[in-house]
Scaffold this motif. Structure first.
Motif, PDB file in Angstrom:
ATOM      1  N   PRO A 185      12.522 -30.632   8.251  1.00 57.55           N
ATOM      2  CA  PRO A 185      11.023 -31.435   8.321  1.00 57.55           C
ATOM      3  C   PRO A 185      11.186 -32.205   9.673  1.00 57.55           C
ATOM      4  O   PRO A 185      10.089 -32.285  10.256  1.00 57.55           O
ATOM      5  CB  PRO A 185      11.359 -32.443   7.153  1.00 57.55           C
ATOM      6  CG  PRO A 185      12.053 -31.693   6.157  1.00 57.55           C
ATOM      7  CD  PRO A 185      12.888 -30.969   6.789  1.00 57.55           C
ATOM      8  N   LYS A 186      12.331 -32.430  10.293  1.00 57.36           N
ATOM      9  CA  LYS A 186      12.261 -33.272  11.767  1.00 57.36           C
ATOM     10  C   LYS A 186      11.829 -32.245  12.698  1.00 57.36           C
ATOM     11  O   LYS A 186      11.072 -32.919  13.828  1.00 57.36           O
ATOM     12  CB  LYS A 186      13.960 -33.667  12.014  1.00 57.36           C
ATOM     13  CG  LYS A 186      14.548 -32.753  12.358  1.00 57.36           C
ATOM     14  CD  LYS A 186      16.047 -33.240  12.841  1.00 57.36           C
ATOM     15  CE  LYS A 186      17.083 -32.119  13.082  1.00 57.36           C
ATOM     16  NZ  LYS A 186      18.535 -32.611  13.707  1.00 57.36           N
ATOM     17  N   TRP A 187      11.699 -31.049  12.697  1.00 54.17           N
ATOM     18  CA  TRP A 187      11.429 -30.157  13.473  1.00 54.17           C
ATOM     19  C   TRP A 187       9.857 -29.952  13.514  1.00 54.17           C
ATOM     20  O   TRP A 187       9.010 -29.792  14.455  1.00 54.17           O
ATOM     21  CB  TRP A 187      12.169 -28.686  13.872  1.00 54.17           C
ATOM     22  CG  TRP A 187      13.668 -28.979  13.986  1.00 54.17           C
ATOM     23  CD1 TRP A 187      14.553 -28.751  13.441  1.00 54.17           C
ATOM     24  CD2 TRP A 187      14.052 -29.598  15.340  1.00 54.17           C
ATOM     25  NE1 TRP A 187      15.689 -29.119  13.719  1.00 54.17           N
ATOM     26  CE2 TRP A 187      15.467 -29.910  15.331  1.00 54.17           C
ATOM     27  CE3 TRP A 187      13.238 -30.028  16.317  1.00 54.17           C
ATOM     28  CZ2 TRP A 187      16.273 -29.970  16.434  1.00 54.17           C
ATOM     29  CZ3 TRP A 187      13.997 -30.679  17.404  1.00 54.17           C
ATOM     30  CH2 TRP A 187      15.609 -30.576  17.388  1.00 54.17           C
TER      31      TRP A 187
ATOM     32  N   GLN B  59       1.891 -35.343   3.408  1.00 52.10           N
ATOM     33  CA  GLN B  59       2.206 -35.731   4.755  1.00 52.10           C
ATOM     34  C   GLN B  59       1.394 -37.108   5.342  1.00 52.10           C
ATOM     35  O   GLN B  59       0.504 -37.561   4.658  1.00 52.10           O
ATOM     36  CB  GLN B  59       2.009 -34.518   5.794  1.00 52.10           C
ATOM     37  CG  GLN B  59       0.541 -34.078   5.706  1.00 52.10           C
ATOM     38  CD  GLN B  59       0.219 -33.132   4.588  1.00 52.10           C
ATOM     39  OE1 GLN B  59       1.206 -32.708   3.678  1.00 52.10           O
ATOM     40  NE2 GLN B  59      -1.109 -33.172   3.986  1.00 52.10           N
ATOM     41  N   SER B  60       1.576 -37.632   6.635  1.00 54.10           N
ATOM     42  CA  SER B  60       0.896 -38.784   6.973  1.00 54.10           C
ATOM     43  C   SER B  60      -0.263 -38.496   7.048  1.00 54.10           C
ATOM     44  O   SER B  60      -1.314 -39.695   7.153  1.00 54.10           O
ATOM     45  CB  SER B  60       1.902 -39.173   8.178  1.00 54.10           C
ATOM     46  OG  SER B  60       1.745 -38.214   9.171  1.00 54.10           O
TER      47      SER B  60
ATOM     48  N   GLU C 221      11.627 -23.838  -6.872  1.00 59.19           N
ATOM     49  CA  GLU C 221      11.759 -23.658  -5.590  1.00 59.19           C
ATOM     50  C   GLU C 221      10.685 -24.314  -4.924  1.00 59.19           C
ATOM     51  O   GLU C 221      10.873 -25.036  -3.885  1.00 59.19           O
ATOM     52  CB  GLU C 221      11.985 -22.190  -5.273  1.00 59.19           C
ATOM     53  CG  GLU C 221      13.070 -21.396  -5.545  1.00 59.19           C
ATOM     54  CD  GLU C 221      13.108 -20.144  -4.954  1.00 59.19           C
ATOM     55  OE1 GLU C 221      12.193 -19.314  -4.530  1.00 59.19           O
ATOM     56  OE2 GLU C 221      14.290 -19.251  -5.187  1.00 59.19           O
ATOM     57  N   VAL C 222       9.497 -24.144  -5.419  1.00 57.04           N
ATOM     58  CA  VAL C 222       8.470 -24.787  -4.529  1.00 57.04           C
ATOM     59  C   VAL C 222       8.176 -26.258  -4.948  1.00 57.04           C
ATOM     60  O   VAL C 222       7.931 -26.948  -3.926  1.00 57.04           O
ATOM     61  CB  VAL C 222       6.857 -24.261  -4.776  1.00 57.04           C
ATOM     62  CG1 VAL C 222       6.999 -22.621  -4.327  1.00 57.04           C
ATOM     63  CG2 VAL C 222       6.641 -24.284  -6.502  1.00 57.04           C
ATOM     64  N   THR C 223       8.902 -26.583  -5.800  1.00 60.45           N
ATOM     65  CA  THR C 223       8.705 -28.026  -6.355  1.00 60.45           C
ATOM     66  C   THR C 223       9.958 -28.877  -5.567  1.00 60.45           C
ATOM     67  O   THR C 223       9.879 -29.969  -4.900  1.00 60.45           O
ATOM     68  CB  THR C 223       9.185 -28.382  -7.731  1.00 60.45           C
ATOM     69  OG1 THR C 223       7.985 -27.866  -8.560  1.00 60.45           O
ATOM     70  CG2 THR C 223       9.245 -29.857  -8.127  1.00 60.45           C
ATOM     71  N   LYS C 224      11.031 -28.245  -5.144  1.00 59.72           N
ATOM     72  CA  LYS C 224      12.157 -28.828  -4.455  1.00 59.72           C
ATOM     73  C   LYS C 224      11.444 -28.949  -2.972  1.00 59.72           C
ATOM     74  O   LYS C 224      11.838 -29.601  -2.155  1.00 59.72           O
ATOM     75  CB  LYS C 224      13.245 -27.798  -4.344  1.00 59.72           C
ATOM     76  CG  LYS C 224      14.238 -28.225  -3.404  1.00 59.72           C
ATOM     77  CD  LYS C 224      15.608 -27.250  -3.726  1.00 59.72           C
ATOM     78  CE  LYS C 224      16.685 -27.820  -2.580  1.00 59.72           C
ATOM     79  NZ  LYS C 224      17.629 -26.656  -2.412  1.00 59.72           N
ATOM     80  N   MET C 225      10.907 -27.601  -2.551  1.00 60.75           N
ATOM     81  CA  MET C 225      10.160 -27.714  -1.153  1.00 60.75           C
ATOM     82  C   MET C 225       9.263 -28.762  -0.895  1.00 60.75           C
ATOM     83  O   MET C 225       9.135 -29.385   0.215  1.00 60.75           O
ATOM     84  CB  MET C 225       9.339 -26.465  -0.909  1.00 60.75           C
ATOM     85  CG  MET C 225       8.696 -26.074   0.365  1.00 60.75           C
ATOM     86  SD  MET C 225       8.035 -24.687   0.616  1.00 60.75           S
ATOM     87  CE  MET C 225       6.486 -24.922  -0.756  1.00 60.75           C
ATOM     88  N   ALA C 226       8.274 -29.069  -1.768  1.00 60.77           N
ATOM     89  CA  ALA C 226       7.335 -30.085  -1.881  1.00 60.77           C
ATOM     90  C   ALA C 226       7.958 -31.416  -1.692  1.00 60.77           C
ATOM     91  O   ALA C 226       7.752 -32.329  -1.073  1.00 60.77           O
ATOM     92  CB  ALA C 226       6.511 -30.003  -3.220  1.00 60.77           C
TER      93      ALA C 226
ATOM     94  N   GLU D  59      11.083 -31.990  -0.639  1.00 64.16           N
ATOM     95  CA  GLU D  59      11.883 -32.043   0.685  1.00 64.16           C
ATOM     96  C   GLU D  59      10.799 -32.408   1.818  1.00 64.16           C
ATOM     97  O   GLU D  59      11.115 -33.148   2.680  1.00 64.16           O
ATOM     98  CB  GLU D  59      12.515 -30.787   1.021  1.00 64.16           C
ATOM     99  CG  GLU D  59      13.441 -30.667   2.285  1.00 64.16           C
ATOM    100  CD  GLU D  59      14.164 -29.185   2.580  1.00 64.16           C
ATOM    101  OE1 GLU D  59      14.666 -29.158   3.733  1.00 64.16           O
ATOM    102  OE2 GLU D  59      13.964 -28.460   1.830  1.00 64.16           O
ATOM    103  N   TYR D  60       9.795 -31.923   2.040  1.00 65.51           N
ATOM    104  CA  TYR D  60       8.817 -32.026   3.048  1.00 65.51           C
ATOM    105  C   TYR D  60       7.863 -33.239   2.918  1.00 65.51           C
ATOM    106  O   TYR D  60       6.707 -33.423   3.600  1.00 65.51           O
ATOM    107  CB  TYR D  60       7.946 -30.668   3.355  1.00 65.51           C
ATOM    108  CG  TYR D  60       9.063 -29.622   3.850  1.00 65.51           C
ATOM    109  CD1 TYR D  60       9.439 -29.579   5.240  1.00 65.51           C
ATOM    110  CD2 TYR D  60       9.788 -28.694   2.983  1.00 65.51           C
ATOM    111  CE1 TYR D  60      10.063 -28.701   5.608  1.00 65.51           C
ATOM    112  CE2 TYR D  60      10.762 -27.895   3.415  1.00 65.51           C
ATOM    113  CZ  TYR D  60      10.987 -27.768   4.822  1.00 65.51           C
ATOM    114  OH  TYR D  60      11.741 -26.704   5.311  1.00 65.51           O
TER     115      TYR D  60
END
Length: 192
Positions: free
Chosen positions: A97-99, A20-21, A146-151, A153-154
């Motif tokens: 992510p936008k929310w 994240q930023s 699943e968690v790799t995709k989540m990481a 995506e976010y």
């Protein structure tokens, strides 16, 4: 199995720190451990948060509603949380992510994103498995995917503080070895 879990933890910690930023890190020294965000000590004043309008149940998802509905719900709820001094909420996967960014940029509230990590079952090779068998190689592959995709995506989502894997996974686990030992102990006791 132990090596896979260690790799997953290292991957997620690394992803969290750089995803994240904000620069997020866990500092460990002789005084203990602390969370540091952008170079400052960070005390989480947080809560689990979800949104269910009256008359709905667990099948309702705010994140599947129109942007206007989501924004209205967030504006009403997050302003209350901000006034309470909440600086972090835990959300379950499904939020876009936008929310997370919207909540952070408008209310200064960080998000811990919770993936259930097989707590309530898992689909493996097209078959629903009620009790996730974490030793099973195919289950491990599904969870890692699943968690790799989540990481991914976010990644770079402002306001994302940490990923949380599991939700009370200590409840509902079925320990085959423990059951076997208990069964053996009972059998020995009967034989005496």
């Amino acid at each position: 199995m132990k090596n896979n879990i260690l790799r997953l933890i290292l991957f997620l910690l690394t992803t969290t720190v750089f995803s994240q930023s904000n620069k997020v890190s866990v500092v460990s020294n002789d005084k203990g451990m602390k969370l540091v965000v952008d170079g400052k000590d960070f005390m989480i004043n947080g809560m689990n948060w979800d949104y269910f309008p009256i008359g709905t149940n667990y099948t309702y998802s705010l994140w599947k509603q129109s942007d206007d509905v989501i924004k209205a719900a967030l504006d009403a709820e997050m302003s209350l949380l901000e006034n309470m001094g909440v600086n972090t909420i835990r959300l379950y996967t499904g939020v876009q992510p936008k929310w997370i960014k919207y909540i952070y940029e408008n209310y200064g509230i960080h998000t811990v994103l919770n993936h259930s990590f097989g707590r309530y079952g898992l689909t493996v090779n097209g078959k629903w498995i009620v009790n996730t068998e974490y030793r099973d190689k195919a289950s491990q592959e599904v969870l890692m995917a699943e968690v790799t995709k989540m990481a991914d995506e976010y990644k770079n989502t402002p306001g994302l503080l940490l990923f949380l894997l599991g939700n009370e996974n200590n409840y509902g686990l079925f320990w085959a070895e423990l059951k076997l030992k208990i069964s053996q102990m009972k059998r020995r006791k009967r034989l005496k």
